[in-house]
Design a protein around this motif. Structure first.
Motif, PDB file in Angstrom:
ATOM      1  N   ARG D  24       0.893  -1.071  -0.138  1.00 33.46           N
ATOM      2  CA  ARG D  24      -0.456   0.246   0.172  1.00 33.46           C
ATOM      3  C   ARG D  24       0.566   1.106   0.121  1.00 33.46           C
ATOM      4  N   ASP D  55      -4.745  -3.997  -4.719  1.00 35.03           N
ATOM      5  CA  ASP D  55      -5.543  -5.139  -5.553  1.00 35.03           C
ATOM      6  C   ASP D  55      -5.340  -7.504  -4.962  1.00 35.03           C
ATOM      7  N   ARG D  58      -5.809  -6.224  -1.066  1.00 34.86           N
ATOM      8  CA  ARG D  58      -7.826  -6.018  -0.498  1.00 34.86           C
ATOM      9  C   ARG D  58      -7.979  -7.061   0.099  1.00 34.86           C
TER      10      ARG D  58
END
Lengths: 342, 342, 342, 342
Positions: D24, D55, D58
């Motif tokens: 991130r 993604d 996540r």
């Protein structure tokens, strides 16, 4: 054979377990294919589909929520809604539909069934107020979450001479309040079925303090004072969905008790925490068995039915049974537990 | 009216909830007095009593274990045991006795009832294998603990290409294994009712690895290999209670799988962790309602009965029903879940 | 040697662990006797004592709350209060006092120490905002409870296109919000140290929906909008303690977001649930070690000090250090986590 | 800039939180790209990669295990292993590598760093026995799971006059046993650093029963009897990894105590349950901050370092510090807690 699946209404722990069981058995035992419809009835209405194979349901058993997402869309309130649903089912080659949801979702399912759609229902309500089944999945999870909150509050109540009010879900039926209150050792349980007398509630609060214990009250969000039992503290404005936004019954009750008795009172409003997260073993077991039975019903072309728990058996009942009357707490059921209250 | 209460056999979450409900309703509704007998049947046999009033049961609802302690004493195996029990009940002024326990404890209760003792039984077995009731309290707690362990093991299994075997309670019946396996998403469930084929188990393990997933097996402590299905790994010596001390079925199975398949395998033996600690909401609700019904049975002089769950109702059945045959997992119940296994 | 013990201020998981450690080590290592004072400073003020021996602290380690109960009594605000405390300590033969509490309780302890009372402090605040110690006990428990709530809400947020606001404790400092938000994967964290811009919050909410995810916001109860950042939704009246009773910041924020963005928004106000119940392992370990160090300080006559955590060591610092400035979230600490927000 | 990430050794709650934080911040703050290597050092050795973008990370924060999977592959034990790793890093365009693992994994990282590979280490060990950092992530989760098991066992111990032995992880260091034993209120804690005297252990067990309480013992898997302190009960054969398969120290200790004292004794071997499942808030916070610091170290080209916790700060230390000596429980640390034992 292609089977459509959708989930409608509020989310509820166990929805994913139903979906997984339907798909796993449908594929391995019957060789069916599946189409997932997104967002409840909006899915077949607007033809929003998602793939739904064995890989899509892997690992979802312990997860709350629904991989199909949900909404409160009602196709009968939309011009030409039913026709569009029929067309979209046909264009997706869907022979039968499994609809997982509560009163509203199954109400739509019932009407569609009458109009010739092949539908099997799976009852879902966290409030446990659907007729025709001993329990609905999600309820056990909600009760455990509420009970754990009450367990935690006991230590604060004991240390502080303070009234604690726990507001739990239940707009029409007091099942969560009754079960969580009984399991958590609450001193007062107020439910929608039995309007409460605020004067008596406050008398009990004062009595409890005289015996040197701090009271814990559990109140359903839908509980209301008796007619004529005037609460000074009024709720705030309603939102578009009819929910009181600032000051639900829990907050109001705490404030009213504080005003009337002079004892410090605090409310805890558990809200959405009760309906999220991983399901309990009971809910996973029930939801899984509901799913297995629903796909078997499809296989046996036993349409227009919904699955239900009776004792330890999963049975099928006409869809209409699940959507007729609400199952409310009966006076004798409340009375059975009342020895612990007041 | 003075009522005696005892708890016998292994401990089980919910025992304290039963005791509390009996005393709370007995005192407040019927004005009874209570005598607690310590350590199961040893209490009335050796006249070991403890006070049992409303203050003694305060705060015990969420606590596991039993404030009356327990033992496996059987008065029928002791010279003059029955007479001593009758004398001690009389000397304590006890008019009726509530016996909370499993097959053994209720078996004694049944015989004493036949001999004229006023007794009401409350069924208790964490294994859920007592006939006459849909569920027993403690079972739901055990299943949740086992399920949570399986949930945790999934992440390790996925990260490590490793076989994990979870041994759960169940010497004669596979209820805990079946429910926890179903709720936890186990890949293989082995239960006492259905002797397993070690060759097939290993074939499945290898198949599972080929599809790139690590298998999780749940096995009841009482599961056994099929006749002729020879496991090379032998168990260690038995202890005085007939339990295998070093190397129960879980450990043996892990080692046998490792030897046969070459895949690393590990066992987790949950043991006593499953029966201790705070009860779930379901178990508190069930145990509390059992207690309420038991004291009502005493009030109605409906002796020689035990309380039971049927659907959502608490009913009474003859004591003999709870102590006749064990309730075993039926082939069709196992088959229902089998779509997820193998 | 007789040692007095009291607990003041709000309850906090770990208080009982401190009391137990103090008494266990005091009795077995130093041969001390103990006097428990009830209800914080009210105990020595009004001479309300409870027995405090090894048997009294048995089994309390896992229990939340405080067996000594608590209050917010301040003897310096009461005519002759200090003299009465000195007299009562003397009449009970108390040579030293261990005061467990937060800013207020330790503030009183500091002044009493200056006036010649032999006092050792143990810092306590669930908000973790006391200077001089890396962490306070109770904080880890509160953060875990808040994190579990956020975990649960994620599934609902994903299933429903709905904004969820979680209000956590923290009137002056945002530690609980920051840690729980970071651990729970919240999308927005609003803390008292950094007044928020409601327009930006709403912009983020809309942005998040465009990328098809539902946002979760964590907000400290003491968070406030920036000056000039006008929120239309006003709070309700204040209660006697300065708390907003109907409509705290969580509720207001949810409503304001709903009004501005048109997206459904719901608030969960965790409240007292965060401060009750059994402590986590970290809090039991920290509280126990605080207790051990406090009684050692008494033994070494190191009065006027409080115990503190530095790294993994328990040290002693002057009482004044714990009651000077609040420990607030620093901009760089917020910035470190900010990559996950907005 | 392309950064590789791998996880080696046993799984540990928090691995996914590290990976997520690295990716991130790497993407949003520095604009980096990432390559995931599968199965620890086997990934770069055999060029097995997985996509690793925003993604892919996540929803993994609360999940135990590691999405990159793990192994114990050591490239220095494989002919040409180092060269292949260098080639594969180059062919994937990897400029720097973040290696998350324990002694072995970081030992490889240290040597590769000496050979010119740009590497930053993140320390990982559930046993908490790595030098250079106050705590490692995963440890807090393991201690909480063990403590909860001990909490549950207390009720059984109290109800049954039975000795309970809990075997926890810790092959070389007794941190989990010490913390869980302290937090759970165990009566005896046996750790690898201090060989135990079985005679004294049994004396304590008998003493404890005389005072009418049932003892709970916590024992590290690596605890051993003192030289000359002969245990009659021998362990079973070793497996390929040097683990005792049938009859670890927990089982042996229970049997030996039963043989010597005549008291019923049972062992609970928690095993893999301690290392799976969702991390606690502390571990998510620590793992997340480790990840943030690791990618910052890469950005600052501060290679050959590992991240570490000191107080509440995340710092960097030379890799060699984390892989030198094991951090063992010191005699004074054990002595601090000993007031509660024996």
């Amino acid at each position: 054979m292609r089977v459509g699946v959708l989930t409608g209404g509020g989310d509820c722990p166990g929805l994913n377990a139903v979906i997984r069981a339907v798909v796993r058995k449908g594929v391995s035992t019957y060789g069916y294919e599946f189409v997932g419809f997104r967002d409840g009835w909006r899915g077949p209405l607007e033809n929003v589909t998602v793939p739904l194979g064995v890989d899509d349901v892997r690992g979802i058993l312990p997860r709350g929520g629904t991989i199909l997402k949900s909404s409160r869309t009602n196709p009968f309130k939309i011009e030409g809604g039913v026709e569009r649903i029929k067309e979209n089912l046909a264009s997706n080659g869907v022979d039968a539909l499994i609809a997982i949801g509560g009163e509203d979702t199954l109400g739509v399912a019932t009407k569609l069934s009458d109009l010739g759609v092949n539908v099997v229902g799976v009852p879902k309500t966290i409030d446990n107020d659907l007729s025709g089944t001993d329990f609905t999945f999600g309820f056990d999870t909600a009760v455990n979450i509420a009970m754990e909150a009450i367990d935690r509050l006991h230590t604060t109540a004991e240390s502080h001479h303070r009234v604690l009010v726990v507001e739990v879900m239940g707009r029409h039926a007091g099942w969560i309040a009754l079960h969580a209150g009984l399991a958590g050792g609450a001193n007062v349980v107020l439910i929608p079925e039995m309007p409460f007398d605020i004067t008596k509630v406050c008398e009990y609060v004062e009595h409890r303090f005289q015996t040197n214990y701090s009271p814990i009250l559990v109140v359903s969000e839908g509980a209301v004072p008796m007619e004529g039992g005037d609460m000074t503290v009024q709720s705030g404005e309603l939102d578009a969905f009819g929910h009181v936004r600032l000051g639900g019954i829990g907050d109001r009750l705490a404030k009213e008790i504080e005003d009337r008795t002079g004892k410090e009172a605090r409310a805890v409003v558990l809200g959405h925490v009760q309906r999220g997260g991983t399901p309990t073993a009971f809910d996973r077991w029930l939801a899984t068995r509901f799913g297995l039975q629903a796909i078997t019903a499809v296989h046996e072309k036993d349409y227009g039915t919904m699955v239900a728990l009776r004792g330890t058996d999963i049975v099928r009942v006409p869809l209409i049974e699940g959507t007729g009357e609400l199952k409310l707490v009966q006076p004798e059921q409340y009375a059975e537990a009342e020895v612990f209250f007041g």
